[in-house]
Design an enzyme around this catalytic site. Sequence first.
Site, PDB file in Angstrom:
ATOM      1  N   ASP A  71      -3.603   4.421  -1.593  1.00  0.00           N
ATOM      2  CA  ASP A  71      -4.603   4.837  -0.571  1.00  0.00           C
ATOM      3  C   ASP A  71      -4.730   6.459  -0.870  1.00  0.00           C
ATOM      4  O   ASP A  71      -3.926   7.211  -0.401  1.00  0.00           O
ATOM      5  CB  ASP A  71      -3.903   4.770   0.744  1.00  0.00           C
ATOM      6  CG  ASP A  71      -4.013   3.374   1.117  1.00  0.00           C
ATOM      7  OD1 ASP A  71      -2.974   2.757   1.754  1.00  0.00           O
ATOM      8  OD2 ASP A  71      -5.030   2.809   0.898  1.00  0.00           O
ATOM      9  N   MET A  77     -10.442   6.775   0.109  1.00  0.00           N
ATOM     10  CA  MET A  77     -11.214   6.877   1.559  1.00  0.00           C
ATOM     11  C   MET A  77     -11.559   8.279   1.405  1.00  0.00           C
ATOM     12  O   MET A  77     -10.889   9.282   1.694  1.00  0.00           O
ATOM     13  CB  MET A  77     -10.135   6.763   2.446  1.00  0.00           C
ATOM     14  CG  MET A  77      -9.982   5.126   2.501  1.00  0.00           C
ATOM     15  SD  MET A  77      -8.381   4.812   3.440  1.00  0.00           S
ATOM     16  CE  MET A  77      -7.130   4.664   1.927  1.00  0.00           C
ATOM     17  N   HIS A  92      -7.904   2.625  -3.487  1.00  0.00           N
ATOM     18  CA  HIS A  92      -8.607   2.794  -2.365  1.00  0.00           C
ATOM     19  C   HIS A  92      -9.206   4.115  -1.994  1.00  0.00           C
ATOM     20  O   HIS A  92      -8.368   4.769  -1.289  1.00  0.00           O
ATOM     21  CB  HIS A  92      -7.967   2.058  -1.231  1.00  0.00           C
ATOM     22  CG  HIS A  92      -8.754   2.009  -0.079  1.00  0.00           C
ATOM     23  ND1 HIS A  92      -8.052   1.807   1.339  1.00  0.00           N
ATOM     24  CD2 HIS A  92      -9.856   2.184   0.521  1.00  0.00           C
ATOM     25  CE1 HIS A  92      -9.039   1.618   2.160  1.00  0.00           C
ATOM     26  NE2 HIS A  92     -10.138   2.079   1.604  1.00  0.00           N
ATOM     27  N   SER A 139       0.961  -1.115  -0.081  1.00  0.00           N
ATOM     28  CA  SER A 139      -0.026  -0.061  -0.019  1.00  0.00           C
ATOM     29  C   SER A 139       0.874   1.285   0.093  1.00  0.00           C
ATOM     30  O   SER A 139       1.632   1.336   0.853  1.00  0.00           O
ATOM     31  CB  SER A 139      -1.030  -0.095   1.150  1.00  0.00           C
ATOM     32  OG  SER A 139      -0.549   1.041   2.401  1.00  0.00           O
ATOM     33  N   HIS A 144      -1.506  -0.926  -4.125  1.00  0.00           N
ATOM     34  CA  HIS A 144      -2.678  -0.449  -3.477  1.00  0.00           C
ATOM     35  C   HIS A 144      -2.605   1.144  -3.352  1.00  0.00           C
ATOM     36  O   HIS A 144      -1.644   1.228  -2.396  1.00  0.00           O
ATOM     37  CB  HIS A 144      -2.883  -1.084  -2.120  1.00  0.00           C
ATOM     38  CG  HIS A 144      -4.058  -0.950  -1.414  1.00  0.00           C
ATOM     39  ND1 HIS A 144      -5.420  -1.474  -1.545  1.00  0.00           N
ATOM     40  CD2 HIS A 144      -4.237  -0.022  -0.264  1.00  0.00           C
ATOM     41  CE1 HIS A 144      -6.270  -1.063  -0.747  1.00  0.00           C
ATOM     42  NE2 HIS A 144      -5.485   0.158   0.023  1.00  0.00           N
ATOM     43  N   MET A 188     -11.910  -4.046   5.931  1.00  0.00           N
ATOM     44  CA  MET A 188     -10.906  -3.258   6.815  1.00  0.00           C
ATOM     45  C   MET A 188     -10.588  -3.817   8.070  1.00  0.00           C
ATOM     46  O   MET A 188     -11.508  -4.119   8.785  1.00  0.00           O
ATOM     47  CB  MET A 188     -11.247  -1.802   7.017  1.00  0.00           C
ATOM     48  CG  MET A 188     -11.425  -1.042   5.685  1.00  0.00           C
ATOM     49  SD  MET A 188      -9.939  -0.759   4.658  1.00  0.00           S
ATOM     50  CE  MET A 188      -8.711   0.264   5.675  1.00  0.00           C
ATOM     51  N   ASP A 232      -7.308  -5.210   4.637  1.00  0.00           N
ATOM     52  CA  ASP A 232      -6.456  -4.093   4.503  1.00  0.00           C
ATOM     53  C   ASP A 232      -6.140  -3.416   6.074  1.00  0.00           C
ATOM     54  O   ASP A 232      -7.226  -3.011   6.519  1.00  0.00           O
ATOM     55  CB  ASP A 232      -7.028  -3.092   3.596  1.00  0.00           C
ATOM     56  CG  ASP A 232      -6.175  -1.639   3.489  1.00  0.00           C
ATOM     57  OD1 ASP A 232      -6.681  -0.757   2.808  1.00  0.00           O
ATOM     58  OD2 ASP A 232      -5.000  -1.724   3.850  1.00  0.00           O
ATOM     59  N   MET A 244      -6.648   9.654   0.144  1.00  0.00           N
ATOM     60  CA  MET A 244      -7.463  10.134   1.333  1.00  0.00           C
ATOM     61  C   MET A 244      -7.669  11.597   1.216  1.00  0.00           C
ATOM     62  O   MET A 244      -7.106  12.377   0.911  1.00  0.00           O
ATOM     63  CB  MET A 244      -6.668   9.980   2.692  1.00  0.00           C
ATOM     64  CG  MET A 244      -6.550   8.616   3.142  1.00  0.00           C
ATOM     65  SD  MET A 244      -5.732   8.172   4.565  1.00  0.00           S
ATOM     66  CE  MET A 244      -4.970   6.505   4.381  1.00  0.00           C
TER      67      MET A 244
END
Length: 242
Positions: free
Chosen positions: A60, A93, A91, A33, A58, A162, A197, A62
């Site tokens: 992330d 978020m 991913h 990640s 992966h 998660m 994850d 955010m």
Amino acid sequence: VNPVPTSVHCKAEAKRRSRQEAWSQQLPAILPSLLLCDFGQLDREVERLEEAGAKGLHLDVMDGHFVPNLTYGLPIVEAIRRRTQLQLDVHLMISRPEQLASRFVEAGADLVTFHIEATEHPPELLEQLRRLGVLAGLAINPNTPLDALLPHLPLCDLVLVMSVQAGFGGQAFEPVALDRLTQLRRHGRSDLKLEVDGGVNLDTIHSCAAAGADLLVVGSAIFRHADYSAAIGQLKSRLTGG
Ligand code: DX5
Ligand code: ZN
């Protein structure tokens, strides 16, 4: 509503099939990640992860609103896309993922997950992502009841379970994720992919795979090591019970 021409549908379906094929050839797969990596030398980091045998990345994303942390967005995903052929698992978020998800597909995502907690209507966005030819998944935090997600399983290529509260790397693994993986493996379609994850490391990775995880996201258990090959190699051997 003007029906989408079948040729567009076929193209999207063909893209989805080739992506499903690309992922399924190498399951269970460890996905580094990109959150704790050295963004000051992203090019080199991606090269090291490829050399270390990563089967996908992966990413992330955010927004500092859905989660109390702010990482990166479209320019970084585009830059990573230009740099590697690895499958990119994005991913999201972020709040209101329906507003930006298609832009992440254009930026190069092969698989997009968004949080069930972040949108009122998961089916619409799942369908939109499938029409765009990528794999689509719902992510769920540890304290969100799994029942919220079950009605949407038919539209999910994947569920991101998660094992930490979304927002930060380096947190402790929450074992409730194992029960959820087991439950989803039992109730989901046989081709439903499961991803886990957060806090996945040498101590937890075997039980994640045993509970049914196909994609295992790893952050600090790789990026806290100087040698990514050694870290991924050890995790791989634990995966197969070594
Ligand atoms: C947390 C992220 C995870 C995290 C994993 O919100 O979604 O991908 O970066 O990092 P570790 O493996 O350190 O928990
Ligand atoms: Zn993540």
